[in-house]
Write an enzyme that holds these catalytic residues in place. Structure first.
Site, PDB file in Angstrom:
ATOM      1  CD  GLU A  27    -106.205 -26.723 -23.823  1.00 47.23           C
ATOM      2  OE1 GLU A  27    -105.438 -25.746 -24.041  1.00 47.23           O
ATOM      3  OE2 GLU A  27    -105.851 -27.908 -23.993  1.00 47.23           O
TER       4      GLU A  27
ATOM      5  NE  ARG B 176    -114.363 -15.491 -18.841  1.00 45.92           N
ATOM      6  CZ  ARG B 176    -115.236 -16.349 -18.337  1.00 45.92           C
ATOM      7  NH1 ARG B 176    -115.888 -16.038 -17.219  1.00 45.92           N
ATOM      8  NH2 ARG B 176    -115.477 -17.501 -18.907  1.00 45.92           N
ATOM      9  CG  ASN B 177    -112.157  -9.482 -12.082  1.00 47.82           C
ATOM     10  OD1 ASN B 177    -112.392  -8.375 -12.567  1.00 47.82           O
ATOM     11  ND2 ASN B 177    -113.125 -10.270 -11.618  1.00 47.82           N
ATOM     12  N   GLY B 178    -107.919 -11.248 -13.784  1.00 46.28           N
ATOM     13  CA  GLY B 178    -106.465 -11.264 -13.736  1.00 46.28           C
ATOM     14  C   GLY B 178    -105.877 -11.702 -12.411  1.00 46.28           C
TER      15      GLY B 178
ATOM     16  N   GLY C  46    -105.445 -14.723 -11.193  1.00 47.98           N
ATOM     17  CA  GLY C  46    -104.504 -15.826 -11.349  1.00 47.98           C
ATOM     18  C   GLY C  46    -103.117 -15.316 -11.716  1.00 47.98           C
ATOM     19  CE1 TYR C  47    -101.906 -14.678 -17.486  1.00 52.69           C
ATOM     20  CE2 TYR C  47    -104.171 -14.070 -16.993  1.00 52.69           C
ATOM     21  CZ  TYR C  47    -103.249 -14.675 -17.820  1.00 52.69           C
ATOM     22  OH  TYR C  47    -103.675 -15.273 -18.980  1.00 52.69           O
TER      23      TYR C  47
ATOM     24  CB  VAL D  11    -102.800 -22.289  -8.384  1.00 51.51           C
ATOM     25  CG1 VAL D  11    -103.049 -20.910  -8.980  1.00 51.51           C
ATOM     26  CG2 VAL D  11    -101.318 -22.554  -8.165  1.00 51.51           C
TER      27      VAL D  11
ATOM     28  CB  VAL E 171    -109.042 -17.406  -9.079  1.00 55.98           C
ATOM     29  CG1 VAL E 171    -109.866 -16.124  -9.148  1.00 55.98           C
ATOM     30  CG2 VAL E 171    -107.559 -17.097  -9.243  1.00 55.98           C
TER      31      VAL E 171
ATOM     32  CE1 TYR F  63     -99.848 -21.733 -12.968  1.00 57.72           C
ATOM     33  CE2 TYR F  63    -101.057 -23.526 -13.982  1.00 57.72           C
ATOM     34  CZ  TYR F  63    -100.772 -22.758 -12.882  1.00 57.72           C
ATOM     35  OH  TYR F  63    -101.387 -23.014 -11.686  1.00 57.72           O
TER      36      TYR F  63
END
Length: 274
Positions: A231, A199-201, A203-204, A191, A193, A237
């Site tokens: 962290e 900080r653009n989302g 990963g989500y 995983v 990015v 997650y």
């Protein structure tokens, strides 16, 4: 800041993350010499103080990769994310390509079902049009570009979804039990990015897509390994619904010469109609 969420797979089976959670396919590279490749896992995050570039989310695509040039772009993003290269090192460009070729071939083999122990593997990528990034992220565009349906795009986030009982050199999950584990258990790995776009989302986005695909496969229990001191990855997650299940023994982490990992779990609603 480099976001390592899950570890990447190199020539054999390594998995890691740039928004990372605990595992990666290649070690940090500071010279042009060959390196040792650890095993697969989730992600680890290294921190680079770099301002994130904004993105137009209307042009973002998150999907399973099929075409080889997109798999190559994903392999290049993983090598770029999981290693800390010194640009002044002798032969560094040749070494980067060597690592990317190993990752690319290993990724293709896993997806094709040629790696023992992996029942099914999918590479899930987040991509953006090259035109949106070409003026502000030249290195990323040069490294991770591919063409699809006549459009130039860039892989900006990637992970692997692995249907298997366990990942090499990682503690296994406990759910489901018995014969159902062979079909119902899966792990995230590799995983990452692109550091320019944290900080653009993203990963989500790729984790959310992996849960959807897992449900379509009939997966009931999804796992990810993450370094205990990572962290940002743990926060990702946990906010995505994962909870703590187990800890890697300290002796195992020392033996493998890496930070100790924890194992996170989430139940996946089955959407497979078969």
């Amino acid at each position: 800041m480099t976001l390592l969420l899950s570890l990447p797979p190199p020539s054999s089976h390594c998995f890691s993350s740039s928004f990372s959670s605990g595992h990666r396919s290649s070690a940090v590279v500071t010279t042009g010499l060959p390196i040792r490749f650890p095993a697969v896992a989730a992600a680890t995050t290294t921190h680079h103080h770099q301002q994130s570039l904004p993105i137009d989310r209307s042009s973002l695509a998150v999907a399973e990769a099929v075409e080889e040039d997109q798999l190559w772009a994903a392999a290049c993003l993983r090598i770029r994310s999981f290693n800390d290269f010194q640009s002044s090192s002798f032969g560094i460009q040749d070494h980067k390509r060597y690592l990317a070729e190993r990752e690319f071939l290993a990724l293709k083999e896993r997806i094709a079902g040629k790696r023992e122990g992996f029942k099914r593997v999918s590479c899930i990528n987040a991509t953006l049009p090259l035109s949106q990034l070409s003026n502000s992220a030249n290195d990323l565009c040069a490294s991770c570009k591919f063409t699809s349906n006549g459009e130039d795009r860039v892989v900006v986030g990637t992970l692997d979804l692995n249907q298997c009982l366990w990942l090499p050199e990682e503690i296994p999950g406990r759910k489901p039990e018995g014969i159902e584990a062979e079909y119902g258990r899966a792990y995230l790995s590799n995983v990452c990015v692109a550091r320019e776009l944290h900080r653009n989302g993203l990963g989500y986005d790729i984790v959310s897509k992996s849960k959807t695909v897992a449900g379509e496969w009939g997966i009931t229990d999804l796992y990810v390994h993450v370094a205990v001191d990572n962290e940002p990855a743990k926060n990702l997650y946990l906010k995505s619904g994962f909870i703590h299940e187990n800890d890697e023994p300290a002796w195992q982490a020392r033996f493998l010469d890496r930070p100790r990992r924890i194992l996170l779990w989430i139940g996946v609603p089955c959407t497979n109609e078969l």
